[in-house]
Structures are given as structure tokens and as C-alpha cells.
Scaffold this active site. Structure first.
Site, short mmCIF file in Angstrom:
data_model
loop_
_atom_site.label_atom_id
_atom_site.label_comp_id
_atom_site.label_asym_id
_atom_site.label_seq_id
_atom_site.Cartn_x
_atom_site.Cartn_y
_atom_site.Cartn_z
N LYS A 1 0.84 -1.21 0.00
CA LYS A 1 0.00 0.00 0.00
C LYS A 1 0.87 1.26 0.00
CE LYS A 1 -3.62 -2.56 2.37
NZ LYS A 1 -4.29 -2.91 3.61
N ASP B 1 -11.26 1.95 4.23
CA ASP B 1 -11.48 0.49 4.14
C ASP B 1 -12.98 0.16 4.06
OD1 ASP B 1 -9.21 -1.02 3.91
OD2 ASP B 1 -8.84 -1.20 6.07
N GLN C 1 -4.51 -1.74 9.94
CA GLN C 1 -4.31 -3.04 9.29
C GLN C 1 -4.79 -4.17 10.21
OE1 GLN C 1 -3.16 -3.46 6.08
NE2 GLN C 1 -3.62 -5.63 6.38
#
Ligand code: NAP
Length: 297
Positions: free
Chosen positions: A55, A122, A99
Site C-alpha cells: 500500500k 477500508d 491493518q
């Protein structure tokens, strides 16, 4: 008989999207704008480190500002929540993700709830899940969003088709089913969701014009479970032992690719199918976050 086994290349489409994102970042830079994302990673999970690295690299390549906040595995809940709040308040980072998975002892749900929904790139915050379920999606989880983008760019229209989604996780299966069922372009499919309690899965998958496999079971979907000329999207990433491979294992999907491709019209490979799309759509969600925050300033 129509052509069989055409590969859907997530590598190619994600590269196209990255180019588009780069151009858009440059356009905004001309107006003094710089989209930014902060990524919090807690602990030393090897797979998580790889994902975060991918990312970060994608941000660098496209000109998006990125900040990776690495916190030790012993971090307590309050310290993590304080960091989330700090980024929520920062004008420099329009997107924020934590994460997954978090180390044992940390409450992932509470952390997701603490993220400002306007920065939730997300798409896991209940507000954004609710928007999707209500038919007006804002931030949508990147993997299912990437699959919709793949279908669109390969001119595969789900409208009126039977779609079967294997898996009902909040990360992939459930938002995937909601997107396919939406009354909107890219949706309008008749959707069935299968999970670990579903009886006689092959009788259901063999009716699917579009089959999405997201269960994390290596080569679960075999050729006899597939309808002729179906579109097969394989989300699974599974390690299987392979003494001939340098690392002693290789990655396979949830679909038995070599046999399935003989029946499918289109099919995504693993790797190189859905995987690269997830990062590309994270970049797009970051642009969306900056746009929304810019337009409501
Ligand atoms: P997850 O949270 O573990 O959910 C798995 C889902 O599959 C659950 O709904 C489970 O049913 C169902 N399931 C498991 N075994 C089954 C079986 N034998 N028959 C029918 N249903 C079964 O997994 P996930 O996060 O959704 O991920 C799924 C897979 O996609 C994994 O391989 C993961 O690595 C991969 N993935 C790939 C990407 C990418 O970028 N390519 C992104 C995310 C995930 P229950 O609900 O009944 O337990």
C-alpha cells in the site's frame, strides 16, 4: 460455443487505475491539494507487513501522501485509540486504515468504530456498511469494489444474471453480495450467498452466471460445480505446500483454476487477479475521501 477460459487480468486493470489515480493526484496538486492516507500497523504479523508495504509503495508511485504508523505488539487499546483520534483530527490525512488482524488483546471492533467515517477508506465502519446496505454506498471495502471494477472494465454486466457469492465476511462476501444486488449500474443481479452452513453448495454454484469464491479454502470450487460459460472470480489466497517452489509453498485460490477455466467464459487467476485490485481501489477510496473533505470544507 462461446470462447472459454479468458483470463481477467487484475494486474493490467490495476496498473490502468494507478495511472488514472496518478493523473488525478497531479490535477489536484495544481490546485494545492494533496490526498493523504495514514496506515496504522500494530505488531509484527508478516503478511500484514507485506500488505502495508504494498500500500505504501502504491501511494509513493501515484503521489499520494502516506504515513505508516508502526506500533509495537504490546500497544494497549487506549494508546491505539488515541493514535486513531490523532489522525481523525489531522487535516493532512484524508484516509485512515488500521491493518487487520490486530494482536490478541486488542478490540478490533472498537478501533473500527473509532475511525472517523469520513476517513474510513477500508469501508468497515458501521456507518459506511449501513450506507452500502441502504443502497447509497460511500466508502465500500476495497476487494469487492475492485471486483465490481473488474467486471465493469471487462464489460460483464451483472444485470439480470444469477450471481452466487461463496462467503459472507464483512470484508468480502457480504459487501460483494450487496454490491451485486444493488439497484444501480454494475448491480441488478439475483444474488445467493453461501457459507459454511449451506447445504449442497454445488447445486447452487452450478446455477451461477457469475460465481465469486471468497472462503479461503484451496481449490474448493471444482469444474463440476461450475455452469458452462460462467464468469468466475476467485478471491481466495491460500498457501499449499510445494517442495519445488523456492519458499516451499505456493499460493492458490479457492477455485481449481486449470480445470475451471475450461468451462468458464472468464476467470481470474491467483495471483494476478483480484489481489492487485484491492490496493488500487484503496487509492481510489483515498481520492474520494480527499474530495469529500475538500468539498465540505
Ligand atoms: P473469512 O472472514 O474467514 O470468511 C470466510 C467465509 O467463508 C465465511 O463466511 C465462512 O462461512 C465461509 N466458509 C468457510 N469455509 C467454507 C466452506 N467450506 N463452505 C462454505 N463456506 C465456507 O475470510 P475473508 O476475509 O472473507 O477471506 C476469504 C478469502 O479471500 C481468504 O482466502 C482471504 O485470504 C482472501 N482475501 C483476498 C483478498 C484479496 O485482495 N485478494 C482480500 C481479502 C481476503 P461462515 O460465515 O459460516 O463461517
Amino acid at each position: 460455443m462461446s470462447e472459454r477460459g479468458r483470463k481477467i487480468s487484475g494486474e493490467k486493470i490495476s496498473a490502468d487505475i494507478r495511472e488514472e489515480v496518478k493523473t488525478e493526484v497531479e490535477r489536484r496538486a495544481n490546485n494545492g491539494r494533496l490526498p493523504g492516507i495514514a496506515i496504522i500497523i500494530v505488531g509484527e504479523d508478516p503478511a500484514s507487513k507485506v500488505y502495508v508495504g504494498m500500500k505504501e509503495k502504491a501511494c509513493l508511485e501515484t503521489g499520494i501522501r502516506s504515513l505508516v504508523i508502526r506500533m509495537p505488539a504490546e500497544t494497549d487499546q487506549q494508546t491505539l485509540l488515541a493514535k486513531v483520534n490523532e489522525i481523525n483530527e489531522s487535516p493532512d490525512y484524508h484516509g485512515l486504515l488500521v491493518q487487520s488482524p490486530l494482536p490478541d488483546g486488542l478490540d478490533e471492533n472498537e478501533v473500527i468504530h473509532a475511525i472517523d467515517p469520513a476517513k474510513d477508506v477500508d469501508g468497515f465502519h458501521p456507518f459506511n456498511m449501513g450506507m452500502l446496505a441502504g443502497g447509497a454506498p460511500r466508502f465500500v471495502p476495497c476487494t469487492p469494489l475492485g471486483i465490481i471494477e473488474l467486471l465493469k472494465r471487462y464489460e460483464i454486466d451483472p444485470s439480470g444474471k444469477r450471481a452466487v457469492v461463496l462467503g459472507r465476511s464483512h470484508l468480502v462476501g457480504m459487501p460483494m453480495a450487496l454490491l451485486l444486488a444493488r439497484k444501480a449500474p454494475g448491480g441488478n443481479a439475483t444474488v445467493t450467498i453461501c457459507h459454511s452452513r449451506t447445504k449442497d453448495i454445488p447445486s447452487i454454484t452450478s446455477q451461477a452466471d457469475i460465481l465469486i469464491a471468497a472462503i479461503g479454502q484451496a481449490k474448493f470450487v471444482t469444474a463440476d460445480m461450475i455452469k458452462d460459460d460462467a464468469v468466475i472470480i476467485d478471491v481466495g489466497i491460500n498457501r499449499i505446500d510445494d517442495p519445488t517452489a523456492k519458499r516451499g509453498y505456493r499460493l492458490v485460490g479457492d477455485v481449481d483454476f486449470e480445470y475451471a477455466r475450461e468451462k468458464a467464459s472468464y476467470i481470474t487467476p491467483v495471483p494476478g487477479g483480484v489481489g492487485p485490485m484491492t490496493v488500487a481501489l484503496l487509492l481510489k477510496n483515498t481520492l474520494l475521501a480527499e474530495e469529500l473533505q475538500y468539498s465540505t470544507r
